[in-house]
Design a protein around this motif. Sequence first.
Motif, PDB file in Angstrom:
ATOM      1  N   ARG A   3      51.962  74.733  51.305  1.00 21.28           N
ATOM      2  CA  ARG A   3      52.322  73.922  50.326  1.00 21.28           C
ATOM      3  C   ARG A   3      53.822  74.006  50.342  1.00 21.28           C
ATOM      4  O   ARG A   3      54.681  73.004  49.666  1.00 21.28           O
ATOM      5  N   GLY A  33      55.856  68.977  42.979  1.00 23.28           N
ATOM      6  CA  GLY A  33      54.224  69.319  42.816  1.00 23.28           C
ATOM      7  C   GLY A  33      54.006  70.343  43.846  1.00 23.28           C
ATOM      8  O   GLY A  33      52.977  71.233  43.462  1.00 23.28           O
ATOM      9  N   GLU A  81      55.584  73.532  42.772  1.00 21.72           N
ATOM     10  CA  GLU A  81      54.999  74.134  41.749  1.00 21.72           C
ATOM     11  C   GLU A  81      53.566  74.865  42.080  1.00 21.72           C
ATOM     12  O   GLU A  81      53.253  75.726  41.370  1.00 21.72           O
ATOM     13  N   GLU A  82      52.600  73.939  42.904  1.00 20.16           N
ATOM     14  CA  GLU A  82      51.558  74.565  43.405  1.00 20.16           C
ATOM     15  C   GLU A  82      51.771  75.980  44.137  1.00 20.16           C
ATOM     16  O   GLU A  82      50.866  76.800  43.770  1.00 20.16           O
TER      17      GLU A  82
END
Length: 223
Positions: A109, A127, A130-131
């Motif tokens: 990620r 996104g 943040e994951e």
Amino acid sequence: VQYQLGTLLGRMGRLDEARAAFAAASAVEPDNPYIPIALATLLLRSQHAELALEPASLAVALAEHHDGRSRSTAYELAARVALALDDFETARAYADAAEKENPSLPMRRFVDGRVLHAEGRYEEALGAFEEAAAVTQDGRPVQDLELSLAQTLERLDRYTEAEEHLRAELEAFPRNVQAYSSLAMLYQASNRTAHAEEILTALTAAVPTPRGYETAASLWIVL
């Protein structure tokens, strides 16, 4: 002893001497993957990604015959080197390998976020970062993750949040030159020159090396 010497010389910015010390350490323990890991990490942080490629590849090869921790560390490093060289396909492959060895390390990620950021797809990059950050909340921090979050938030004009993430990066990694630089520029852009000056003073205190002083000098010119 040579390994410790190489580490200290690297922190002082004495790159050639550090490389010689790591070479001496490798002569004693040629099968130890942590020696080329240390050398490649030093070269990468000194902005010599091309030179880091060879020891990173050696680290991966040596780590194959060691435990999962060394393999995870070597794969993570190789992914970072590939990212620095804009070899996104290789970076993703090594990131997947690192996560396979250590599921608590959200390297895929992180890499996806960096690639999306480079492509200008900032909402998607945010996104992904943040994951990755959600995974690290109960584990060890990932260097440059908070920095990458901050840089993406700046692109989205979310400066207050960016500042928080930059400070989090420096709290976890107080020798991250790029994080100091980004925070100083953020303060300067918001007309908080006194805060920027404090950050540059902190930079030279934390990283009293040629690169640290050169970065601070360049930023002082801007201020």
